[in-house]
Design a protein around this motif. Structure first.
Motif, PDB file in Angstrom:
ATOM      1  N   THR A 107       3.295  -6.858 -11.349  1.00 28.95           N
ATOM      2  CA  THR A 107       2.915  -7.961 -10.487  1.00 28.95           C
ATOM      3  C   THR A 107       4.138  -8.749 -10.029  1.00 28.95           C
ATOM      4  N   MET A 162       0.844  -1.193   0.000  1.00 27.84           N
ATOM      5  CA  MET A 162       0.000   0.000   0.000  1.00 27.84           C
ATOM      6  C   MET A 162       0.877   1.240   0.000  1.00 27.84           C
ATOM      7  N   HIS A 214       0.574  -3.360   0.047  1.00 24.80           N
ATOM      8  CA  HIS A 214       0.154  -3.870  -1.255  1.00 24.80           C
ATOM      9  C   HIS A 214       1.079  -4.954  -1.764  1.00 24.80           C
ATOM     10  N   THR A 215       2.263  -5.082  -1.173  1.00 23.40           N
ATOM     11  CA  THR A 215       3.217  -6.110  -1.560  1.00 23.40           C
ATOM     12  C   THR A 215       4.166  -6.328  -0.395  1.00 23.40           C
ATOM     13  N   ARG A 272      -8.178   2.459 -14.310  1.00 20.78           N
ATOM     14  CA  ARG A 272      -7.502   1.601 -13.342  1.00 20.78           C
ATOM     15  C   ARG A 272      -7.724   2.158 -11.942  1.00 20.78           C
ATOM     16  N   HIS A 273      -8.264   1.333 -11.079  1.00 28.03           N
ATOM     17  CA  HIS A 273      -8.472   1.717  -9.693  1.00 28.03           C
ATOM     18  C   HIS A 273      -7.496   0.957  -8.816  1.00 28.03           C
ATOM     19  N   ARG A 274      -7.101   1.596  -7.723  1.00 28.13           N
ATOM     20  CA  ARG A 274      -6.175   0.951  -6.804  1.00 28.13           C
ATOM     21  C   ARG A 274      -6.895  -0.158  -6.041  1.00 28.13           C
ATOM     22  N   ASN A 275      -6.297  -1.340  -6.041  1.00 29.02           N
ATOM     23  CA  ASN A 275      -6.848  -2.434  -5.243  1.00 29.02           C
ATOM     24  C   ASN A 275      -6.588  -2.191  -3.766  1.00 29.02           C
ATOM     25  N   HIS A 276      -5.444  -1.588  -3.446  1.00 26.64           N
ATOM     26  CA  HIS A 276      -5.126  -1.166  -2.083  1.00 26.64           C
ATOM     27  C   HIS A 276      -5.134   0.365  -2.072  1.00 26.64           C
ATOM     28  N   MET A 277      -6.136   0.932  -1.467  1.00 27.59           N
ATOM     29  CA  MET A 277      -6.262   2.387  -1.476  1.00 27.59           C
ATOM     30  C   MET A 277      -5.241   3.020  -0.532  1.00 27.59           C
TER      31      MET A 277
END
Length: 465
Positions: free
Chosen positions: A216, A1, A121-122, A30-35
């Motif tokens: 990814t 994130m 986010h990672t 494209r939207h953030r999966n983790h805001m």
């Protein structure tokens, strides 16, 4: 994130740029999966002393500190320890559950409680981040009661936005040197080392570039392994034009991909499990296994396409004294290179290199000259690395984990793991089972050795509470 306000603004701008779509056209937004969390905007009283702030503001400080440390790749025990120390200064009690990428925390103040969940986010490793957060925690313990809420977040902003110590080319060069040293320790000669140097350097350079662009995670790993193996083969083919028989040294291609072996999460998973943090330990273990599977399967596919095989290395015919000296040098170079990949400073990397050179050379010597089983020798080597790191880290104010884990990453049996997958792919089941059992045994003994050393030298870690 991503946690900085600039990413929030850029996300809003990106959405606005797609707000008008001409009739008859489609556009993908494209939207953030983790805001992103705008930490400075969720506080109620920036200029108030943090010890007098509302419970939700105290929670944001504690959770953000834990998240920053978790982003450095350290285990859950150290993350919770950092959060506990800051909570103690702020006068609240916390109960936190930490996993590989998520923290669930409840702050309690008298009859009031506040809970929140935050996540990354990672995942990754950044030993410099760990060092900075340990310094921050000590500063909070010394005078955190004089900090305002804004001052807490300003200090964490500075840590979060601290750039990496090395450019992509430097990280590629570090992995090249580390993998070339690794190949020598596995029994390879100059040709295998030189080709592994080129393959690992290009492979990790490509991976770093892809990671910087937030591609990814597992795609980055697969592409990097493919590049490393193909670069090794290309280098070997060029050498064959000048050196007859160079193509017979194909076994070293395994060393070109060893920079992706997830030694850090493998070791910290064992340490977390030893402290009964099963959620974090099992998630780290699952992540490490996933990385190994992706890397070894991609390497196997490349090997099948270009007809490479993980044969035994040719004996170099060196005397025992020369082998011992070269092992010390190669172990130092390998650990130093892996430490740079973990974003350690040069001083931290050199310290880890010295500890790793002693511990790894001891391990290999016990196998070759004392006929000790490799699994038992791994346990002795990891224990000695932990004991040495305890002495060094206390005198040099380095995070212990930044010395211990890099020093034994070079002991992780990446060659065994790859051979197990290779023989599975060609349906030689008995050979595959032999290699995977040997790999698992060594992997289990490495965190056991570190855990024993930690229990002997760290009273805080020794007890359950």
């Amino acid at each position: 994130m991503a946690l900085d306000d600039n990413h929030v603004v850029s996300g809003i701008r990106e959405a606005l740029s797609h707000s008008y779509v001409p009739h008859g056209h489609r556009a993908r937004v494209r939207h953030r999966n983790h805001m992103a969390v705008p930490w400075h905007e969720v506080t109620d009283c920036d200029d108030m002393l943090a010890v007098d702030a509302d419970l939700d503001d105290k929670s944001s400080i504690i959770c953000r500190a834990g998240l920053l440390l978790l982003a450095g790749g350290t285990g859950s025990w150290r993350v919770r320890d950092c959060m506990n120390k800051i909570a103690d200064v702020l006068g609240v009690t916390i109960s936190a559950a930490v996993s590989l990428t998520t923290i669930e925390c409840t702050c309690i103040d008298g009859h009031t409680s506040f809970s929140e969940v935050i996540s990354l986010h990672t995942t990754g490793v950044n030993t410099e981040r760990i060092r900075l957060m340990e310094q921050f925690t000590r500063e909070v313990q010394a005078r955190g009661d004089t900090f305002t809420v804004r001052e807490f977040h300003d200090r964490m902003d500075k840590i979060e936005h601290t750039p990496g110590n090395y450019a992509p080319w430097a990280v590629g060069l570090a992995s090249a040197a580390a993998c070339a040293a690794f190949v020598f320790l596995l029994g390879g000669g100059p040709i295998e080392m030189g080709c592994a140097f080129v393959g690992a350097g290009l492979g990790n350079f490509v991976r770093r570039i892809m990671l910087d662009r937030r591609l990814t995670h597992f795609v980055c790993i697969g592409v990097a392994v493919a590049v490393a193996c193909l670069a090794y083969l290309g280098c070997l083919s060029l050498l064959s034009l000048a050196i007859p028989g160079a193509l017979e040294h194909e076994a070293g291609y395994i060393g070109a991909m060893l920079f992706v072996i997830p030694g850090f999460p493998l070791i910290t998973s064992g340490l977390d499990i030893a402290k009964l943090d099963f959620r974090s330990g099992l998630e780290r273990l699952a992540y490490a296994v996933a990385v190994i599977i992706v890397a070894t399967l991609v390497a196997w596919l490349v090997a099948m396409m270009v007809e490479l095989s993980p044969d035994e290395f040719t004996d170099q015919g060196l005397s025992d004294a020369v082998v011992l000296a070269l092992r010390l040098v190669a172990s130092f170079v390998g650990v130093f290179g892996f430490s740079m990949m973990f974003n350690s400073t040069l001083e931290m990397a050199a310290t880890a290199g010295v500890v790793g050179a002693i511990a790894n050379t001891l391990r290999l010597t016990l196998v070759d000259f004392a006929a000790m089983p490799p699994e038992a020798a791994a346990f002795v080597g990891a224990t000695s690395a932990g004991l040495l790191a305890s002495v060094v880290a206390s005198r040099m104010s380095f995070p212990r984990i930044s010395i211990t884990v890099p020093s034994i990453v070079i002991m992780v049996p990446g060659l065994y793991m790859y051979r197990a997958v290779y023989y599975m792919g060609v349906f030689q089941t008995l050979d595959a089972m032999e290699w995977i059992i040997r790999a698992v045994m060594i992997i289990l003994f490495l965190p056991m050795g570190l855990g024993l050393a930690r229990a002997l030298t760290d009273p805080d870690w020794r007890y359950c509470s």
